[in-house]
Design an enzyme around this catalytic site. Sequence first.
Site, PDB file in Angstrom:
ATOM      1  N   ASP A  46     -32.695   2.568  65.796  1.00  0.00           N
ATOM      2  CA  ASP A  46     -31.798   3.401  65.794  1.00  0.00           C
ATOM      3  C   ASP A  46     -32.267   4.480  64.655  1.00  0.00           C
ATOM      4  O   ASP A  46     -33.131   4.297  63.886  1.00  0.00           O
ATOM      5  CB  ASP A  46     -30.437   2.803  65.067  1.00  0.00           C
ATOM      6  CG  ASP A  46     -29.720   2.068  66.091  1.00  0.00           C
ATOM      7  OD1 ASP A  46     -29.779   2.279  67.366  1.00  0.00           O
ATOM      8  OD2 ASP A  46     -28.895   1.220  65.483  1.00  0.00           O
ATOM      9  N   TYR A  74     -36.021  -8.222  60.092  1.00  0.00           N
ATOM     10  CA  TYR A  74     -35.594  -6.934  59.529  1.00  0.00           C
ATOM     11  C   TYR A  74     -34.884  -7.219  57.873  1.00  0.00           C
ATOM     12  O   TYR A  74     -34.847  -8.468  57.653  1.00  0.00           O
ATOM     13  CB  TYR A  74     -34.126  -6.608  60.284  1.00  0.00           C
ATOM     14  CG  TYR A  74     -34.353  -6.201  61.653  1.00  0.00           C
ATOM     15  CD1 TYR A  74     -34.579  -4.675  61.947  1.00  0.00           C
ATOM     16  CD2 TYR A  74     -34.368  -7.175  62.592  1.00  0.00           C
ATOM     17  CE1 TYR A  74     -34.614  -4.586  63.386  1.00  0.00           C
ATOM     18  CE2 TYR A  74     -34.541  -6.850  63.916  1.00  0.00           C
ATOM     19  CZ  TYR A  74     -34.581  -5.315  64.259  1.00  0.00           C
ATOM     20  OH  TYR A  74     -34.937  -5.035  65.666  1.00  0.00           O
ATOM     21  N   ASP A  88     -22.405   1.652  61.398  1.00  0.00           N
ATOM     22  CA  ASP A  88     -23.286   2.147  60.431  1.00  0.00           C
ATOM     23  C   ASP A  88     -22.909   3.523  59.715  1.00  0.00           C
ATOM     24  O   ASP A  88     -21.721   3.626  60.173  1.00  0.00           O
ATOM     25  CB  ASP A  88     -24.819   2.190  60.879  1.00  0.00           C
ATOM     26  CG  ASP A  88     -24.639   2.962  62.124  1.00  0.00           C
ATOM     27  OD1 ASP A  88     -23.811   3.711  62.365  1.00  0.00           O
ATOM     28  OD2 ASP A  88     -25.772   3.109  62.817  1.00  0.00           O
ATOM     29  N   ARG A 180     -26.300  -4.071  63.322  1.00  0.00           N
ATOM     30  CA  ARG A 180     -25.244  -3.375  62.907  1.00  0.00           C
ATOM     31  C   ARG A 180     -24.097  -4.563  63.286  1.00  0.00           C
ATOM     32  O   ARG A 180     -23.122  -4.217  62.454  1.00  0.00           O
ATOM     33  CB  ARG A 180     -25.102  -2.168  63.810  1.00  0.00           C
ATOM     34  CG  ARG A 180     -25.880  -0.965  63.403  1.00  0.00           C
ATOM     35  CD  ARG A 180     -25.591   0.089  64.299  1.00  0.00           C
ATOM     36  NE  ARG A 180     -26.265   0.243  65.391  1.00  0.00           N
ATOM     37  CZ  ARG A 180     -25.667   0.710  66.779  1.00  0.00           C
ATOM     38  NH1 ARG A 180     -24.499   1.101  66.510  1.00  0.00           N
ATOM     39  NH2 ARG A 180     -26.464   0.643  67.624  1.00  0.00           N
TER      40      ARG A 180
END
Length: 224
Positions: A46, A74, A88, A180
């Site tokens: 993203d 991540y 987000d 997310r």
Amino acid sequence: MHGPQGDFSEAIFMVNKPLGWTSFDVVKKVRYGLQIKKIGHAGTLDPLATGLLLLCSGRETKKISSLQALDKVYTGQIVIGKTTPSMDLETPFNSLSSYEHITEEMVKAAAATFVGPLMQIPPIYSAVKVDGKRAYKMARKGEEARLQPRSITIHDFSIMSIALPSITFKVVCSKGTYIRRLAYDLGEKLGVGGYLHGLCRTQIGSYCLDNAYTLEGLLGTNSR
């Protein structure tokens, strides 16, 4: 690095995607900057995420599907007590809840419930197609997009530090996992809501961010 040093026309190479860039922005910049005819990426990040983006050029583009299937790692921050439609910071806050009763033990216990195989519903602000339309385009128009749950696996969901409302985490997960959504679902599990405040992809399979090029390093100082 795959391919001869300095030759990126037939290669798999790693780039550290800057904040605010789409994955396609990076591909386009590298394509023109290095004059590569055939190039693509193996796994979208993203715009509000940073970190490891795998680029494949020439005949190496045939490996994109197998690279996309690799597990990912991540790190990032989740903020509880607020939610947004996009899960987000792309969209404004739409709820506010008190988190004063939440303890570190509650956060860690909630995170542990997400480890293992899961059925995860992608965010409405995602590139998933619904009846031939991208979900995020439908969401921006106020149209209802009903997304089907997808099978994913969270191999590890470690809480690295807690300074409420902020939670710093590390996740090891399968292809197709939306961090997310994981942030949002953790907030839901705690009963106060949550959103993803920051995200960095640090690893794809054995490819590590530590070995990635910056755009400046790859293209010179004119990375914009």
